[in-house]
Structure formats: C-alpha cells, structure tokens
Design an enzyme around this catalytic site. Sequence first.
Site, PDB file in Angstrom:
ATOM      1  N   SER A  62       0.833  -1.194   0.000  1.00 42.69           N
ATOM      2  CA  SER A  62       0.000   0.000   0.000  1.00 42.69           C
ATOM      3  C   SER A  62       0.876   1.256   0.000  1.00 42.69           C
ATOM      4  CB  SER A  62      -0.969  -0.031   1.176  1.00 42.69           C
ATOM      5  OG  SER A  62      -1.971   0.944   1.037  1.00 42.69           O
TER       6      SER A  62
ATOM      7  N   ASP B 180     -10.252  -3.945  -4.377  1.00 39.92           N
ATOM      8  CA  ASP B 180      -9.573  -3.091  -3.405  1.00 39.92           C
ATOM      9  C   ASP B 180     -10.095  -1.658  -3.488  1.00 39.92           C
ATOM     10  OD1 ASP B 180      -7.836  -1.763  -1.742  1.00 39.92           O
ATOM     11  OD2 ASP B 180      -6.011  -2.454  -2.727  1.00 39.92           O
TER      12      ASP B 180
ATOM     13  N   HIS C 142      -7.644  -5.665   0.252  1.00 40.96           N
ATOM     14  CA  HIS C 142      -6.450  -4.836   0.131  1.00 40.96           C
ATOM     15  C   HIS C 142      -5.212  -5.577   0.629  1.00 40.96           C
ATOM     16  CE1 HIS C 142      -4.131  -1.150   0.031  1.00 40.96           C
ATOM     17  NE2 HIS C 142      -3.892  -1.210   1.321  1.00 40.96           N
TER      18      HIS C 142
END
Length: 697
Positions: free
Chosen positions: A544, A629, A672
């Site tokens: 991320s 996501d 995610h």
Amino acid sequence: MPHVTDPGTPAPPVAPRFLPGGPPAVLPGGDPDPYAWMRDRDLPAMRDYLAAERAYYDQQRDAGLCGELAAELIARVAPAEDSVSWRRDGHTYFTRTVPGQEFEQFCRAGSGGADVLLDVNSLLGDPACTGGYVELGVREVSPDGRLLAYSVDFDGGEIYQLRVRDLASGTDLADRIDGTYYELAWAADSQSFFYTVPDARYRPHEVWRHSLGTPAGQDVLVFGERDERFELTVRSTRSRAFVLIESASRDTTETLIVPAADAGAAAAVLEPRKAGVEYRADHGDGPDGGEFYLVTNDQAAEFRLVRAPARSPGSAAWTEVVAGSPDTRLVSADVFGRYLVVEQRHGAATQLRILDRHTGEQRLIEAGGPEVSLALAANEDYGAPAVTVCTQSLIDPPAWHDVDLASGRWELRKRQEVPGHDPAGYVTERITAPAADGTQVPVTIAYRRGARPDGTAPCLLYGYGAYESCDWPEFSVATPSLLDRGFVYAMAHVRGGGECGRAWWLDGRLDRKRNTFTDFIAAADMLAGRGWAAPGRIVSRGLSAGGLLQGAVFSMAPRRWRAVVAEVPFVDCVTTMLDPDIPLTINEWDEWGDPRDPRIRAYMESYSPYGNVPSGPRPDLLVTGSLHDPRVLIHEPAKWVARLRATNDGGTNDGGTGGRLLFRPELGAGAHVGPAGRYDRLRYEAEILSFIVGTVA
C-alpha cells in the site's frame, strides 16, 4: 545479475496504448496518459489485460518452490488453538481455531464448556458468499450478553452487511442493514446500537442509530460529517457510560458524546475542533458523572494527558495529569477503574505507563528492548485488577501476560504454539542507519544464530512509512523460512511512520515525503556496508503506502536492489490526488499534499513512480493488486506495470536491462491485504516468498 528466461517462455502481456474507443487518454491535469483507460476496471479490454497478466504470472511462478514454502508455513501453524480469553460484562470470551478450517470461531465460556457464538466458517455457505471470501467488520456482544451484532464482507470491498444474532437460539434476527462500515457501539439497554455508513468514496461520513425490531429505513441519523477531509468512527468508553463519535482528519479531531443510558439524546461536543489539534478520550467513573481523560497535542507537540469533569469537559476545565515531553509521544489513555494505562512511544519502542487515579503513583511497563514489541491485548473489563499485554519479536511468537495494575507484577498466561520453531536458534537486535541528513534511522534485524556479518547473506528489507503508523516487530511463521535459507530479515522504521513520535511523521509527509524513501535506501546501504547483506542480494518489500515506498526506491536506486516486491502499491500519486472522485482522495491531501497547487504537484512528481521510470538496469519486480480493493484501485499497479513493460527492452521482459517483471492481480474476491482465510493467507505468502527466495538463489 539480470534474469534470463528460457527462449520458449511466452512473451508477457502488452497493454494497449490509447485504447481506441476508450475514455479520454489524459490525466486530470490535462497531460497525455496512454493508460488512462485503465481507470475503468469494467472495460472488457481492462478485464482481458488483467486476466492475461494473471495467466502470465501463474505460468511464470515457481510452483514447486511455492508448494515447498506453503508446506513449511502451514506446518508451523497449530491446527487447533484457543486465544487468550477476555472478560466483558460478566462473561468470558475467546476465539478458537479448529483443524482444517480457514476461519475462527467466536466463543463464550459456559457451564458446560465453550459455547460457539459465531463460527465464521459457516458463513462460507451463506447465499451471499460466492467467492469463498469472508471478512468480519464488527463483532460486538450486547451489554446484557443476549445478542451479537456482526457484519460481513463477502468480496473484499470493505462494505459490510450488518446482522444481529440471538445467542440463545443461535439464529439471526430479521434486522439486517446493508452498506455499513467498521465500528459499532451498543446502547446500555441492549435494544439499540450506533453504526457508521460510508459515502460513495468509501469515507465513513454518517453515524446512525438502529432500534431492534424496526426496519433499517427507520434508523435515525445521529451525526453526519460534511467536511470531506474528516472520517467518523464510533465506540463505547470502557466504562460503558458513553458512546463516542469521533471525527478525524489527518491532524484534527472532534469527539461527540452520547450517554449510553439515553441513546436518543442529542450528541454533545466534548471539545470543539480546532485546526491542528487532536485528542482521544476515555471515561472514568466517579462523583457527578466521573471525568474524561484526553490525550491531546494542544500545547504539547508530542501530546500530554489531561482530565476534565464529565459535566463540563471543555478545555477551560482541563487539568494536566501528564505533561508533554519532546522525547515521548503519548498515544492513548485507557481507564480501568482506579487506574489509567497510558500507551506511549519512547526510543522507537512502546511503553505502558500505569497511573493510580487516586494517589498519582506511576510505574513504567517495558518489554525489555526496542527489538521486542509491547501492546495491550483484548481488555474490555473496566474493573479488571490486571491488564493483558502481548509481547513478540521477529523471532519470538506472541506471548500474553497479565500485568497487575497495583503492583506491576507480570504473570504469563499463554505463548502462541508454533510447531517446530525454536526461537533460541535465531537472534534479533535493533541497529541504526545514518540518513543523508544525519538522522539515525532505526532498523530491526533478525538472522540465524551463528551467522556473521560477512557480506554474503541475502536480505529482505521491509518498510512502510506513512500516516504515523508504526511497524513494530512482530512474529510471522514465514520468517524462519527465510532465516533458515541464510537470509537476514530487516525492518526499516523510516520517517513518515510514528515509531519515533509525532515529529518522525511530520518529517516524512507532505513536502518532506522524500525522507521516507531516502531513509529506506540509507538502511539498505547500511546493511550492505556493515556486512549484514550482500550488496547485490537485497530484496525490498512493502504494501500500500509501503508499496509507494517500493515504487519510489525502485526508481530512485534501481541498482541497489536484486528485486522489489510492491504489494497493492500506491504508485500513481499525482493522478490519484488530482481526482476527488477516487475513494479516499480528499482526506489524503493532508498526508501527501494537494497537487492542484503547482508547487506541491512538482514535488509529488519528483517521486511518483508512474512518472519516474528508471533508466538502465532494473531489479526484478513483483507487483500485486486486487480487483475489489477500495484503497488502492487496481488501475494504479496495472498502469505502472504497463508503462514499465513498454520501456523494458521493448516489452520483451527477457532479461537485458529490464529485469523480470511479474504482476499478480487478484481477479476474484480478495481484500487490500490479500486473502481472508488463515491457510489461504499462508499460500499467498508462500507465493511472495518463492519470488524473493528465487531471485537470490
């Protein structure tokens, strides 16, 4: 050393440039973008491209090594285990895993043993579960112990259906609420509860109250946050006396309070918001409604602790309990009857400070070294005489102790069982790396006992560095598989995170964001320079915002890495931050900057990976993404991969200066952070490890 594929290896996918008939091929700012069409994930061309990338990845990955590593990881997981229990409202709760099952059971101790309140595995058979994915959002038992509110996401999109279960019968009530988000708080009478709802951009912007037995359409809006920089959460104080509605941007908070015994009362502001002022509250019982304890940065850069009477809690009535200190970041204060437990960060490690509310006596609780993490475990009993803490390190599995609040005495409750793992065979320590400006960057390392820093070991270096989030050392069943293969595993606690306090975050955000990336490169240089890692055998990894870190260092120092793993990477920063229709963009401006300002845009363009394709030799690269996501939309990694392929030896990706490039898009249900089930997560981790191990073999 460049990777050379077999001449018979299929060519990697090639994404179309400027898709005919597709959407306008420009960035929001007007610049040409040949892959702008990927913004629409539902375009047939996009689905075809992602499917081709996944097929190529599946063909290229080392299935044998994946299987070998998956078997090692699964062998280190106890087939059946009960968690440490916790008390709440007179009951004892715990979770249980059972052999062969992906998900845990939520249990309550009963007269005849354990009562299973919710078996998450059973939700795999729910009609809404079409992809084998289940993730809980909330799981809250009512104060009277008769009901369980829980919410479920079946595709990884982080939008939940909220349900209520009658624990006596084991069946769900008719009450169901779609489109909810995280957090829930029960009213004192167990007949109503508060929950959050996200807007179209995934921002939790409203808190609603639901009364059992009534249609969701009759729920009452308690508070709506119209400023798009702010997000809402809702929770109960540990005393159960109040429900707290917290509205927070990156650097400003405001909390509203509702008496739990009067759920219909209007929400009152605890302390009005002031730009740049944050606070987090808990409630302690006492005369005249007791008092609130707030950890705040008002007049204290690294925060201080104050208390205020519950009847008039505004700042005019604040009394300081713990003063601010420039070397200690106060994080939170939790009330346990007579005692406060304050979480703080000092010396890039967590400490707990226990305060007696009556006498003012204090004692410090530490884990024994910065390489060992310390955290409060589940502690929901307001009047508990002890709190449960969890310690762990890169080599030590989690251990839970009860710490007596009156004496500070520790008592071991449980160590996580890890079959076949002996921590004595490994070493972990904290070292530092000098950044370019002289700042000392903490780095936690682990290696096999007896290993020497002789400059020959492969190394995996992990980093994140954003949102003041802390990457404390934690144990993973995957780590021994690396250490046993001669790896040094390292975590770089770079600026932008919060391990060294609020100032550490401020020095790695907005117009100082590049410090995050240069700190990480400095950590790698240190590991190579001091012999902890072979200079040509360092692999970096992050997820991320940590994926942005990987993209940035891939571009800034491509020759430093043997390989890079960028999981769900935020790599098209400027485009995303220019598009307020993308989820979470507006409230992210306070972290990355608003590129509508030309000066800020120029700075972001200096590091955004999508716009900074490296020249010359590149390391091997593994990129991941997930179709569902909501945090990093799949077009970001897809666009980056497409651009890298187009500039990678003509897209052949067969060695030379290009390095190997693999893209693993998750096309089905998935979140995610990857799969939801415990074994599915291990199989995914084995895939990532096989890439890492294979590149340095």
